[in-house]
Design a protein around this motif. Structure first.
Motif, PDB file in Angstrom:
ATOM      1  N   THR A 413      78.813   9.364  -1.102  1.00 53.64           N
ATOM      2  CA  THR A 413      78.772   9.127   0.351  1.00 53.64           C
ATOM      3  C   THR A 413      79.138  10.398   1.113  1.00 53.64           C
ATOM      4  OG1 THR A 413      79.297   6.783   0.107  1.00 53.64           O
ATOM      5  CG2 THR A 413      79.793   7.800   2.241  1.00 53.64           C
ATOM      6  N   CYS A 414      80.196  11.074   0.680  1.00 52.94           N
ATOM      7  CA  CYS A 414      80.602  12.328   1.334  1.00 52.94           C
ATOM      8  C   CYS A 414      79.508  13.389   1.213  1.00 52.94           C
ATOM      9  CB  CYS A 414      81.902  12.844   0.724  1.00 52.94           C
ATOM     10  SG  CYS A 414      83.332  11.770   0.972  1.00 52.94           S
ATOM     11  N   ARG A 415      78.957  13.500   0.021  1.00 56.88           N
ATOM     12  CA  ARG A 415      77.891  14.481  -0.217  1.00 56.88           C
ATOM     13  C   ARG A 415      76.668  14.184   0.643  1.00 56.88           C
ATOM     14  NH1 ARG A 415      74.975  13.253  -5.592  1.00 56.88           N
ATOM     15  NH2 ARG A 415      74.172  11.655  -4.171  1.00 56.88           N
ATOM     16  N   ASP A 416      76.199  12.962   0.601  1.00 54.87           N
ATOM     17  CA  ASP A 416      74.965  12.610   1.297  1.00 54.87           C
ATOM     18  C   ASP A 416      75.126  12.666   2.816  1.00 54.87           C
ATOM     19  OD1 ASP A 416      73.956  12.210  -1.214  1.00 54.87           O
ATOM     20  OD2 ASP A 416      73.991  10.029  -1.123  1.00 54.87           O
ATOM     21  N   MET A 433      82.922  12.147   8.711  1.00 53.02           N
ATOM     22  CA  MET A 433      81.823  11.497   9.430  1.00 53.02           C
ATOM     23  C   MET A 433      81.522  10.114   8.864  1.00 53.02           C
ATOM     24  SD  MET A 433      79.210  14.630  10.441  1.00 53.02           S
ATOM     25  CE  MET A 433      79.084  15.391   8.818  1.00 53.02           C
ATOM     26  N   ALA A 434      81.495  10.007   7.542  1.00 54.46           N
ATOM     27  CA  ALA A 434      81.201   8.710   6.928  1.00 54.46           C
ATOM     28  C   ALA A 434      82.323   7.712   7.191  1.00 54.46           C
ATOM     29  CB  ALA A 434      80.989   8.882   5.424  1.00 54.46           C
ATOM     30  N   GLY A 435      83.571   8.177   7.072  1.00 54.49           N
ATOM     31  CA  GLY A 435      84.698   7.290   7.335  1.00 54.49           C
ATOM     32  C   GLY A 435      84.732   6.830   8.772  1.00 54.49           C
ATOM     33  N   PHE A 436      84.466   7.745   9.696  1.00 52.82           N
ATOM     34  CA  PHE A 436      84.474   7.420  11.120  1.00 52.82           C
ATOM     35  C   PHE A 436      83.347   6.465  11.493  1.00 52.82           C
ATOM     36  CE2 PHE A 436      82.758   8.494  15.370  1.00 52.82           C
ATOM     37  CZ  PHE A 436      83.817   8.031  16.143  1.00 52.82           C
ATOM     38  N   GLU A 437      82.158   6.675  10.936  1.00 50.96           N
ATOM     39  CA  GLU A 437      81.002   5.870  11.327  1.00 50.96           C
ATOM     40  C   GLU A 437      81.250   4.379  11.114  1.00 50.96           C
ATOM     41  OE1 GLU A 437      76.162   5.694  10.723  1.00 50.96           O
ATOM     42  OE2 GLU A 437      77.379   6.710   9.206  1.00 50.96           O
ATOM     43  N   LYS A 438      81.799   4.031   9.962  1.00 48.70           N
ATOM     44  CA  LYS A 438      82.007   2.618   9.659  1.00 48.70           C
ATOM     45  C   LYS A 438      83.045   2.008  10.603  1.00 48.70           C
ATOM     46  CE  LYS A 438      81.609   1.456   5.472  1.00 48.70           C
ATOM     47  NZ  LYS A 438      81.796   1.292   4.020  1.00 48.70           N
ATOM     48  N   VAL A 439      84.133   2.743  10.839  1.00 47.18           N
ATOM     49  CA  VAL A 439      85.188   2.246  11.733  1.00 47.18           C
ATOM     50  C   VAL A 439      84.668   2.131  13.164  1.00 47.18           C
ATOM     51  CG1 VAL A 439      87.472   2.727  12.690  1.00 47.18           C
ATOM     52  CG2 VAL A 439      87.019   3.172  10.279  1.00 47.18           C
ATOM     53  N   ALA A 440      83.940   3.160  13.624  1.00 46.31           N
ATOM     54  CA  ALA A 440      83.446   3.166  15.004  1.00 46.31           C
ATOM     55  C   ALA A 440      82.453   2.035  15.248  1.00 46.31           C
ATOM     56  CB  ALA A 440      82.803   4.517  15.307  1.00 46.31           C
ATOM     57  N   LYS A 441      81.583   1.779  14.282  1.00 50.35           N
ATOM     58  CA  LYS A 441      80.635   0.670  14.424  1.00 50.35           C
ATOM     59  C   LYS A 441      81.363  -0.660  14.545  1.00 50.35           C
ATOM     60  CE  LYS A 441      76.479   2.470  12.115  1.00 50.35           C
ATOM     61  NZ  LYS A 441      75.596   2.355  10.933  1.00 50.35           N
TER      62      LYS A 441
END
Length: 449
Positions: A413-416, A433-441
């Motif tokens: 996930t981090c790589r992609d 970015m990946a961690g933030f996206e899920k929380v923000a959604k």
């Protein structure tokens, strides 16, 4: 300067003005804010809805006194904290730390990082953290028990299996979790899911003790596999000699790596024949002695008193910092570069300063941030919650298999994500970015705007 960059700078400057003395918290925020702009450029709705300003402030911060009696009948008082930072993805989840350095800044930094770490696991847990400036070193079992009971008398008002599920951290192992759980049970009845990291006798999870160290090495393993390499014969140094370090050493050795050094707060040892893991475990877990005792049974080894292991000038491939925050400074990062280090993977929380990270990046050293590479511990804590809810224990093999797959998913996930937004592999940016996206959604869909 773009409007989004100005927006990020304004938020960060406002925090600096409001909390000028909270350096650890501000450092964690700065690391995050420095990577999130490309994501926001493609997803401006999160700027329009001002999700970041909401995310930067904890939902709840609890500070309380903890009076307890020592063995001489004297009353002592410590300060306790619980930072319930973000519950968009599930109940607050994060460890309790007992250490003299604990303060509000450190608690907020750890809880802020925990939001994204927990998000990356893809398990239904929010971000939280807690602890106290109590020092368990030199305390009797009775003193630790009375302290834990006093702490829980206040903390129990704010936690529960579907509200906030604490776990262990520095200074909080099975003994402390047991005392905390016992006091919670006396006050509220038996609820197995209120704490994780419990002893196996009452619904703890197999492989939880090993999880952070194992997960760290699994993360590196998947990173190397992506490059058509393995851990076999890789030379490794590990800082620390506590739980995370010990199990990182064990798994690295099982996968064929050669671990030559480890440390504690008194200094570090280098063993040219490779670290004798069972000896380290006997010294640290059984006898609770300093790491220099290692030399009494391994005369070829050398002990460097009062030194940071990253000062060592030997050739090695992989650094696994598993001790504490900010242990790698720019000067030490430069020594790593000279030693030929190729990968730095964090087993501790934020062991690398922002300036040191710049040195690593400038020299193309692959850096694996703790919010991704040390997520194995909280991942298995969440699996312990699942077992508690099912009233079913899982085998060690099942938990370990799940852990390995979770770490593989986190790495990919981090790589992609970094490749999607930056067209290059940057695991720090990818994790943020990946961690933030899920929380923000989740925040947006729940009307938290």
């Amino acid at each position: 300067m773009t409007e989004i960059k100005q927006y990020l700078d304004n938020l960060e400057n406002a925090l600096k003005e409001k909390y000028p003395d909270q350096k650890e918290y501000l450092q964690a925020v700065a690391e995050f804010m420095g990577t999130i702009e490309p994501f926001l450029m493609k997803n401006p709705i999160y700027v329009e809805k001002n999700i970041l300003e909401l995310l930067l402030i904890p939902e709840r911060l609890i500070e309380f006194r903890i009076p307890w009696m020592n063995d001489r009948g004297e009353w002592k008082v410590n300060t306790g904290y619980r930072v319930q930072y973000n519950s968009a993805l599930g109940p607050y989840k994060g460890g309790m730390r007992f250490h003299p350095t604990v303060n509000q800044s450190i608690m907020k930094f750890l809880a802020f990082e925990q939001i994204f770490k927990n998000s990356l696991t893809s398990l239904p847990i929010g971000g939280g953290k807690g602890g106290s400036d109590f020092d368990p070193k030199g305390k009797s079992d009775g003193e630790i028990m009375r302290f834990c009971q006093s702490l829980m008398q206040e903390l129990q008002k704010y936690i529960g299996p579907n509200t906030d599920v604490p776990a262990g951290d520095i200074g909080v192992g099975g003994r402390e979790i047991g005392y905390l759980f016992g006091e919670y049970k006396r006050l509220n009845g038996y609820q197995s899911g209120v704490l994780t990291g419990k002893p196996l006798a009452y619904w703890g999870s197999l492989a939880r003790t090993e999880a952070t160290g194992y997960g760290l090495v699994y993360f590196v393993q998947h990173l190397l596999n992506d490059q058509k390499e393995t851990l076999k014969d890789k030379k490794v140094l590990v800082s620390g000699s506590g739980n995370v370090a010990i199990y990182a050493i064990q798994k690295a050795q099982e996968l064929g790596a050669k671990v030559y050094g480890c440390s504690d707060s008194s200094g570090y040892v280098i063993d040219p024949d490779g670290i004798d893991l069972e000896l380290v475990r006997d010294i640290k877990e059984v006898n609770r002695e300093r790491i220099n005792v290692y030399l009494t049974q391994r005369p070829k080894a050398k002990f460097y008193e009062g030194k940071n292991i990253w000062e060592a000038t030997i050739a090695y491939d992989i650094a696994l910092p598993c001790a504490t925050q900010n242990e790698i400074t720019p000067e030490l990062a430069k020594i790593m570069v000279k030693n030929g280090v190729k990968v730095v993977a964090e087993g501790a929380n934020m062991p690398t300063t922002l300036e040191a990270l710049e040195v690593l990046n400038d020299n193309q050293i692959i850096y694996c941030p703790g919010k991704a590479s040390n997520a194995g511990g909280v991942a298995v804590s969440a699996l312990e919650m699942a077992q508690n809810a099912q009233r079913l224990p899982w085998t060690f093999e099942k938990v370990d298999q799940e852990l390995n797959q979770i770490m593989k998913n986190i790495y990919e996930t981090c790589r992609d994500t970094s490749l999607a937004y930056l067209s290059k592999e940057d695991l720090v940016a990818g994790a943020n970015m990946a961690g933030f996206e899920k929380v923000a959604k989740a925040m947006l869909s729940q009307g938290l705007v």
